[in-house]
Structures are given as C-alpha cells and as structure tokens.
Design a protein around this motif. Structure first.
Motif, short mmCIF file in Angstrom:
data_model
loop_
_atom_site.label_atom_id
_atom_site.label_comp_id
_atom_site.label_asym_id
_atom_site.label_seq_id
_atom_site.Cartn_x
_atom_site.Cartn_y
_atom_site.Cartn_z
N GLN A 19 118.66 15.68 23.01
CA GLN A 19 118.20 15.35 21.66
C GLN A 19 118.34 13.86 21.35
OE1 GLN A 19 120.43 17.80 22.35
NE2 GLN A 19 119.27 19.68 21.92
N ASP A 20 118.98 13.12 22.21
CA ASP A 20 119.20 11.69 21.97
C ASP A 20 117.88 10.93 21.93
OD1 ASP A 20 121.97 11.93 21.95
OD2 ASP A 20 122.20 11.37 24.06
N PRO A 21 117.82 9.88 21.10
CA PRO A 21 116.65 9.00 21.17
C PRO A 21 116.64 8.23 22.48
CG PRO A 21 118.29 8.08 19.68
CD PRO A 21 118.77 9.45 20.06
N LEU A 22 115.47 8.03 23.03
CA LEU A 22 115.34 7.27 24.27
C LEU A 22 115.92 5.87 24.13
CD1 LEU A 22 114.18 6.69 27.10
CD2 LEU A 22 111.94 6.36 26.00
N SER A 23 115.80 5.30 22.94
CA SER A 23 116.27 3.93 22.71
C SER A 23 117.78 3.78 22.86
CB SER A 23 115.85 3.46 21.31
OG SER A 23 116.39 4.32 20.31
N ARG A 67 114.20 14.93 25.04
CA ARG A 67 113.53 16.24 25.06
C ARG A 67 112.02 16.08 25.01
NH1 ARG A 67 112.86 20.39 20.77
NH2 ARG A 67 112.72 22.46 21.74
N ASP A 68 111.54 15.12 24.24
CA ASP A 68 110.10 14.82 24.24
C ASP A 68 109.62 14.47 25.65
OD1 ASP A 68 109.87 15.11 21.44
OD2 ASP A 68 110.34 13.00 21.10
N THR A 101 109.42 17.57 27.95
CA THR A 101 108.35 18.52 27.61
C THR A 101 106.97 17.87 27.58
OG1 THR A 101 108.71 18.09 25.25
CG2 THR A 101 109.88 19.97 26.22
N HIS A 102 106.88 16.60 27.96
CA HIS A 102 105.61 15.84 27.95
C HIS A 102 104.99 15.78 26.56
CE1 HIS A 102 105.74 15.40 32.26
NE2 HIS A 102 105.92 16.70 32.38
N THR A 103 105.84 15.67 25.54
CA THR A 103 105.36 15.47 24.17
C THR A 103 105.79 14.11 23.63
OG1 THR A 103 107.31 16.63 23.29
CG2 THR A 103 105.31 17.94 23.66
N SER A 104 106.07 13.17 24.52
CA SER A 104 106.47 11.82 24.09
C SER A 104 105.28 11.01 23.58
CB SER A 104 107.12 11.07 25.25
OG SER A 104 106.16 10.82 26.28
N PRO A 116 105.17 11.00 18.87
CA PRO A 116 106.15 11.86 19.55
C PRO A 116 106.22 13.25 18.93
CG PRO A 116 107.07 9.68 19.18
CD PRO A 116 105.78 9.73 18.43
N GLY A 117 106.22 14.25 19.81
CA GLY A 117 106.41 15.63 19.37
C GLY A 117 105.18 16.33 18.84
N GLU A 118 104.05 15.63 18.75
CA GLU A 118 102.88 16.22 18.11
C GLU A 118 101.81 16.71 19.08
OE1 GLU A 118 101.30 13.70 15.07
OE2 GLU A 118 103.24 13.47 14.07
N LYS A 119 101.90 16.33 20.35
CA LYS A 119 100.83 16.65 21.29
C LYS A 119 101.38 16.56 22.71
CE LYS A 119 96.11 15.09 22.37
NZ LYS A 119 95.09 14.04 22.06
N THR A 120 100.86 17.39 23.60
CA THR A 120 101.22 17.22 25.01
C THR A 120 100.34 16.14 25.62
OG1 THR A 120 99.71 19.01 25.63
CG2 THR A 120 102.03 19.58 25.35
N VAL A 121 100.97 15.16 26.21
CA VAL A 121 100.28 14.06 26.90
C VAL A 121 100.97 13.89 28.24
CG1 VAL A 121 99.63 11.63 26.86
CG2 VAL A 121 99.70 12.94 24.72
N TYR A 122 100.25 14.14 29.31
CA TYR A 122 100.84 14.08 30.65
C TYR A 122 100.82 12.64 31.15
CZ TYR A 122 101.98 15.76 35.34
OH TYR A 122 102.60 16.01 36.53
N GLY A 123 101.97 12.14 31.55
CA GLY A 123 102.02 10.75 31.98
C GLY A 123 103.38 10.33 32.51
#
Length: 455
Positions: free
Chosen positions: A151-155, A186-187, A190-193, A239-246
């Motif tokens: 759950q931590d922020p990437l930053s 977590r984003d 789940t590829h929702t970043s 973040p968290g609104e759509k799956t974007v593969y990358g």
C-alpha cells in the motif's frame, strides 16, 4: 507420448512413479558400484549424466496415475509436430504436471533451424514478461519481512514519483494534468499505475527520452536510473483507474534494489533461484550455456519462418548473450528453462512451499492469486488481475477450459504458462517466435491438456 520409457539404470527403475527426486549422491553411489571395473565407460556415462541430471531430477509419474489418458496426451505430439512441419513453429517445449509430478515433458522441433539442432529438454528461452511473476514474488518477500507494504506510495522508495503527470486525449491531441493520487506498489503489481510502454497520448515524449517498448538488455545504465527518468514522463492514465500494461514491474525491480540494497540479479538469485534450485535462470546467459539458447524466429508474410536478426531490439535475437549486463529488467529480462520455471510455479501452486522450504506464506500466495481489480476497472471478460498474475474469475465468461482461481501469464517471445489449483495442474509452454505466430497454439494447448484429463 513423445518421450520413450527411460531404461532401468544401475538398479533404479526410472519408469516407476517416484515420490522423492533422485538424489545426486545416491545416483553416483550406484554408478561407482556398477562401473568401478570399467573406468572408460564410467567416465563417459558420468559426463552424459552430469549434463542432463538437473533437468531429470523432476518427479515423474505414469500419466494414468495422475488422471490423464496417455492416448489423449499423444494428441499434443501430433498437433505440435504438425506446426513444425508446416513451418509455423521452429520448435519448443511442453511440460504438463499434476499433483507435483510431471506427466508430460516433451521437446519438439528444433532449437535452431539453420543447423538442424534438435530442441533439447534443457534449452534456454527468453521468457520476457514471465519475469514479472518472479519479481512480484520478490516484492511480497520484502513485505513479509516488514521492509515495505504494497500500500506504500512508490515515492517512498523512488522520490522522483512524488508528483506525476497524466496525458489525456482531447481534440487538440492531448493535455497534461497532475495525477489524482500517488502511485502505490499495489498499483504497479496490478498494472493499474497508468504507466505503459510509451505507446500512449504523449508517445513523442517517450520516444525523445529513449524509453519505448519492453526491451532493456542493450542498455548501458542500471534499471534504477532508467526508472527515475520514467517518473518525469506523462503517464497514460490516472493511478488505480485503468489497466495499462507497461513498465510497472520494471519499476518494482528498481524498488527491490532500493529496499534490499542489492542489484536485482543478486537479490533474485539469493532469494528465489537458489532456494528453488533454479540453476538455469539468468538475466544474461553465461558463456558456457550459450549453446543451449533457442534461436528466435520471425513469421514471414505468406508463411514460414526466418531467423530473427542479431542485435538489440524486440524482434531480434537480443543482447542476452553479449549485452552490457548492466540493466536488469524486472518486467521482461530473464532467460530460463521449462524445468526451472516449473519449479517456480510448483512453489506457487503449493502455496509458497517447495521441497520442504517455505519461501512464501500460504496467505501471501492466496493474496497474490485473487482478483484485485475493482468493478470500475475494465479487464477481459471472466478474468481479473492479482499481484503479478492474471486470474480467472468466471468460467462461463472466460469461455474456455480451466477453473475459477486459475492464474497465468506469458511472454513476448510467445511463451506461456498457467496454474490451475483446483486441478492441481501446472503447464509450461516455451517457444521463440517474435512477433507472435499466426497459429492458435496457446488455445490449442489448453484444449488438448484438459481433454486429456479423464478422472
């Protein structure tokens, strides 16, 4: 079946169902006993045995004892041999296991068409995005040790991501706006970043930065430096609104380096590969194993295959042998064997346990293999995404064989795998065709495996 029965060697019936893998010391004890009077033959068989021992220490069983029809499994032989004969596949390897025992393990076709070299069972394959599952496990290992939370922020680990921007399509092309919230680990899992491979509204900026596509093996800079530059580029979704593969899992690899204080290759070797006995999994192929690397082929217009060109890039042989060995791509960088990847999947299917070692908590595996996507996040019918794996959520909507709760993924060189816990089933399929072949071999493989189950 594609493989003939193994002979009885040195008092060991290798066709018997085994409940324990053959131990190296036991094997050589029998060798010394039976061959002590024949030094030359002894030396010859030692060399042959050593070369194949690692790939042969998997537990095997009669397919019928595992609920398969041997006759129905033979349909795999015919189907994939036909693909080779038609020039649609160069060759490959299929491993089917159930209840921790291998029922079908067959190499077919050629490792290299030009030389005519047959595909060996211990061939090395570029597994591309199948790297993602392994790196996702690395992140969860660190969470279990209390060194991070998903759950931590990437930053928190890479400060450059404290404030990111998103490119939104509009009538004038696109506009940029601040991300609505921080990206979390977590984003990324789940590829929702919102972070893609550069093919988004702001593609020209990604091209200018020299960060496009999934290929990293030719880079002269460590992955963390590349990831830091990604932070300043416009993302493809909030973040968290759509799956974007990358690049999400490449970024997770950089997080592992920051948290562990080790390069990603060292961390994975010590924490995953060595505990699981994955002796043939690397970011770059060691010089003494280059002869086992399968050749990449490109499908040709009108049919047939052509050897992919040498050099760097997505549709080439790649720099997995002669690359700078500086960039360890957590999203697409590994080379492995079918036997090694099967060991990794065994650990997952056994809820974190392998050969008496508990690599992950069972509860962690449960968490990784359930759907984490909310109802507002669109994905494929009957499927969702967990922490590193696509997960079947609805059999009817999924529309093919399998079970709810099964999980899978694949790689850009046309490899794939899946785990079906309800059936206690693991399937690994490796081949090297880029871009993906015209044939529906993945769907055919799934159909032929499940139709062979008769219990």
């Amino acid at each position: 079946m594609g493989n003939p029965p193994l002979p009885r060697l040195f008092g060991i019936d290798t066709n018997q169902q085994t409940t324990q893998p053959m131990k190296t010391l036991d094997f050589f004890s029998d060798l010394f006993s039976d061959l002590r009077s024949c030094p030359l033959l002894f030396l010859t068989i030692c060399i042959v045995s050593l070369s194949g021992l690692h790939s042969q220490d998997l537990k095997t069983a009669d397919p019928q004892a595992l609920g398969f029809s041997a006759e129905r499994l033979e349909r795999l032989d015919r189907a994939f041999d036909q693909y080779v004969a038609a020039g649609e596949l160069p060759g490959g390897l299929i491993l089917v296991a159930r209840r921790d025992q291998v029922a079908y393990y067959r190499a077919f076709g050629h490792r290299d068409l030009e030389s005519g070299a047959p595909m060996p069972e211990n061939a090395l394959f570029r597994i591309a995005s199948q790297t993602k599952a392994i790196v996702s496990v690395g992140i969860l290992l660190l969470q279990e040790e209390g060194r991070l939370l998903i759950q931590d922020p990437l930053s928190k680990y890479i400060p450059e991501f404290a404030e990111t921007i998103v490119a939104i399509n509009d009538d004038d092309g696109y506009r940029e706006e601040p991300a609505r919230r921080p990206i979390t680990l977590r984003d990324l899992l789940t590829h929702t970043s919102g972070i893609g491979y550069g093919w988004g509204p702001a593609q020209e900026k990604w091209e200018e930065a020299g960060i496009m596509g999934w290929y990293f093996a030719d880079r002269e800079e460590p992955i963390l430096e590349t990831v830091r530059r990604i932070a300043s580029l416009p993302m493809s979704a909030h973040p968290g609104e759509k799956t974007v593969y990358g690049y999400s899992t490449d970024i997770l690899g950089a997080v592992i380096e920051v948290v562990s204080g080790q390069s990603l290759d060292v961390f994975l070797r010590e924490r995953v590969f060595e505990p699981l006995g994955m002796e043939d999994t690397f970011f770059y192929v060691p010089p003494d194993k280059v002869g086992r690397l399968a050749t990449v082929y490109n499908p040709q217009e009108g049919g047939g295959l052509k050897r992919a060109p040498d050099g760097a890039g997505m549709n080439t042989q790649g720099n997995y042998v002669k690359g700078p060995r500086k960039s360890f791509s957590g999203g697409a960088g590994l080379v492995s064997t079918a036997a090694d990847y099967y060991r990794f999947l065994q650990m997952m299917e056994n809820r974190g346990s392998y050969n008496g070692k508990q690599l992950l908590s069972p509860r962690t595996v449960d968490l990784m293999t359930v759907n984490h996507l909310g109802e507002n996040v669109a994905y494929s019918a009957g499927r969702g995404f967990g922490l590193g794996f696509e997960v079947v959520t609805d059999m009817g909507r999924h529309g093919t064989y399998g079970s709810e709760g099964s999980y899978r993924w694949g790689g850009a060189y046309h490899s794939t795998y899946w785990v079906d816990p309800a059936e206690e089933l693991i399937v690994v399929y490796f081949t090297q065709v880029r871009p993906n072949a015209r044939v529906p071999d993945h769907a055919l493989l799934r159909n032929l495996v499940y139709q062979a189950l008769v219990d």
